[in-house]
Design a protein around this motif. Structure first.
Motif: not given
Length: 85
Positions: A64-69
């Motif tokens: 989720r962190i990778c997808k968000n940023y």
């Protein structure tokens, strides 16, 4: 993360209506809603190692962190490794 009183009030103002929409015990609903509000706050901030660590501490997945940023897992790992050195 050190929260000031204004930030705390802002989180609570967002969390209370969200908790009212849920069903179940009020304490549990409020805890879930407050955690969601804080996670959304951190996801809207710029990418820093402190921000990433706070998100991970709150249970947000690497995916989720990778997808968000819009970064790869490799970039996230490099960011964490550079902060350790």
């Amino acid at each position: 993360m050190v929260m000031n009183i204004e930030l705390t009030h802002s989180f609570m103002r967002e969390a209370v209506p969200l908790a009212r929409q849920m069903e179940g015990d009020w304490t549990v609903r409020m805890k879930i809603a407050l955690n969601l509000v804080i996670i959304n706050y951190h996801l809207s901030r710029p990418l820093t190692i402190e921000n990433v660590n706070e998100l991970i501490r709150r249970g947000v997945s690497y995916r989720r962190i990778c997808k968000n940023y819009g970064i790869g897992r490799k970039d996230l790992t490099e960011l964490q490794q550079s902060s350790i050195v």
